[in-house]
Design a protein around this motif. Structure first.
Motif, mmCIF file in Angstrom:
data_model
loop_
_atom_site.group_PDB
_atom_site.id
_atom_site.type_symbol
_atom_site.label_atom_id
_atom_site.label_comp_id
_atom_site.label_asym_id
_atom_site.label_seq_id
_atom_site.Cartn_x
_atom_site.Cartn_y
_atom_site.Cartn_z
ATOM 1 N N PHE A 109 -12.551 -30.299 104.408
ATOM 2 C CA PHE A 109 -12.545 -29.210 103.433
ATOM 3 C C PHE A 109 -12.548 -27.871 104.163
ATOM 4 O O PHE A 109 -13.264 -27.685 105.142
ATOM 5 C CB PHE A 109 -13.789 -29.342 102.547
ATOM 6 C CG PHE A 109 -13.986 -28.224 101.563
ATOM 7 C CD1 PHE A 109 -13.088 -28.005 100.540
ATOM 8 C CD2 PHE A 109 -15.103 -27.406 101.656
ATOM 9 C CE1 PHE A 109 -13.286 -26.985 99.616
ATOM 10 C CE2 PHE A 109 -15.325 -26.386 100.731
ATOM 11 C CZ PHE A 109 -14.410 -26.175 99.708
ATOM 12 N N PHE B 281 -22.081 -27.174 95.013
ATOM 13 C CA PHE B 281 -21.321 -28.242 95.666
ATOM 14 C C PHE B 281 -22.125 -29.516 95.910
ATOM 15 O O PHE B 281 -21.594 -30.457 96.509
ATOM 16 C CB PHE B 281 -20.822 -27.772 97.037
ATOM 17 C CG PHE B 281 -19.740 -26.737 96.985
ATOM 18 C CD1 PHE B 281 -18.423 -27.101 96.800
ATOM 19 C CD2 PHE B 281 -20.045 -25.398 97.128
ATOM 20 C CE1 PHE B 281 -17.413 -26.151 96.766
ATOM 21 C CE2 PHE B 281 -19.061 -24.439 97.098
ATOM 22 C CZ PHE B 281 -17.739 -24.814 96.918
ATOM 23 N N LYS C 299 -22.915 -26.139 101.008
ATOM 24 C CA LYS C 299 -22.614 -27.574 100.884
ATOM 25 C C LYS C 299 -23.619 -28.319 100.007
ATOM 26 O O LYS C 299 -23.249 -29.177 99.222
ATOM 27 C CB LYS C 299 -22.536 -28.205 102.270
ATOM 28 C CG LYS C 299 -22.050 -29.628 102.265
ATOM 29 C CD LYS C 299 -21.856 -30.117 103.695
ATOM 30 C CE LYS C 299 -21.256 -31.503 103.697
ATOM 31 N NZ LYS C 299 -20.954 -31.939 105.048
ATOM 32 N N LEU D 164 -13.454 -33.216 97.228
ATOM 33 C CA LEU D 164 -12.757 -32.066 97.803
ATOM 34 C C LEU D 164 -12.154 -32.399 99.167
ATOM 35 O O LEU D 164 -11.939 -31.519 99.993
ATOM 36 C CB LEU D 164 -13.724 -30.888 97.935
ATOM 37 C CG LEU D 164 -14.206 -30.275 96.618
ATOM 38 C CD1 LEU D 164 -15.389 -29.344 96.856
ATOM 39 C CD2 LEU D 164 -13.072 -29.535 95.929
ATOM 40 N N THR E 24 -16.606 -33.628 101.093
ATOM 41 C CA THR E 24 -15.983 -32.453 101.713
ATOM 42 C C THR E 24 -15.352 -32.749 103.076
ATOM 43 O O THR E 24 -15.300 -31.878 103.931
ATOM 44 C CB THR E 24 -17.014 -31.317 101.840
ATOM 45 O OG1 THR E 24 -18.130 -31.790 102.601
ATOM 46 C CG2 THR E 24 -17.471 -30.823 100.485
#
Length: 122
Positions: A95, A87, A117, A72, A92
Motif C-alpha cells: 500500500f 484503517f 495503520k 488495500l 495493506t
C-alpha cells in the motif's frame, strides 16, 4: 453522478472516475478493485470490508473515511485530505500512502506505518 449511477458505470467496466462527489455514502463490502479516483469527494464514507485492491485515490478528499478491515493490497492514497481517517484491520500489503494532508501537515508512508495503520476512530 449519484451512487447508483457510479456503481452501474463500475459494473459496466469503467474504472477511471474524476470529480465524483459521494459524501456520506456506504461502500461497505463492495468490490471496487482497480478503480482510479481523481479529485473526488468521499467525506464520511464507509469502505469497511471492501476490496480496493489496486485502487488509486489521487487528490481526493477522504476526510472521516472508514477503511477498517478493507483490502488495500497494492492500493494508493496520494495527495489526499486524510483528516480523521481509520484503517484498523485493513490489509495493506504494498500500500502507498504519500503526500497526504492531515490537518495541514503533509504525511507519508512512515506516518502511515507509525500512526494511521492501526487507527480506529470508532
Amino acid at each position: 453522478m449519484n451512487l447508483s449511477e457510479f456503481l452501474l458505470h463500475y459494473k459496466n467496466g469503467q474504472r477511471n472516475f474524476i470529480g465524483l462527489d459521494l459524501d456520506d455514502h456506504d461502500f461497505h463490502a463492495l468490490d471496487l478493485s482497480d478503480a482510479v479516483f481523481e479529485e473526488c469527494y468521499f467525506h464520511s464514507t464507509s469502505w469497511v470490508g471492501s476490496n480496493l485492491q489496486n485502487t488509486r485515490f489521487k487528490n481526493c478528499s477522504l476526510k472521516c473515511a472508514d477503511f477498517r478491515n478493507t483490502n488495500l493490497t497494492n492500493a494508493a492514497i496520494q495527495d489526499c485530505l486524510v483528516d480523521s481517517i481509520a484503517f484498523n484491520g485493513a490489509i495493506t500489503k504494498d500500500f502507498v500512502f504519500s503526500g497526504n494532508d492531515f490537518y495541514g501537515a503533509t504525511v507519508d508512508q512512515k506516518d502511515f506505518e507509525e500512526t494511521f495503520k492501526d487507527e480506529d476512530r470508532k
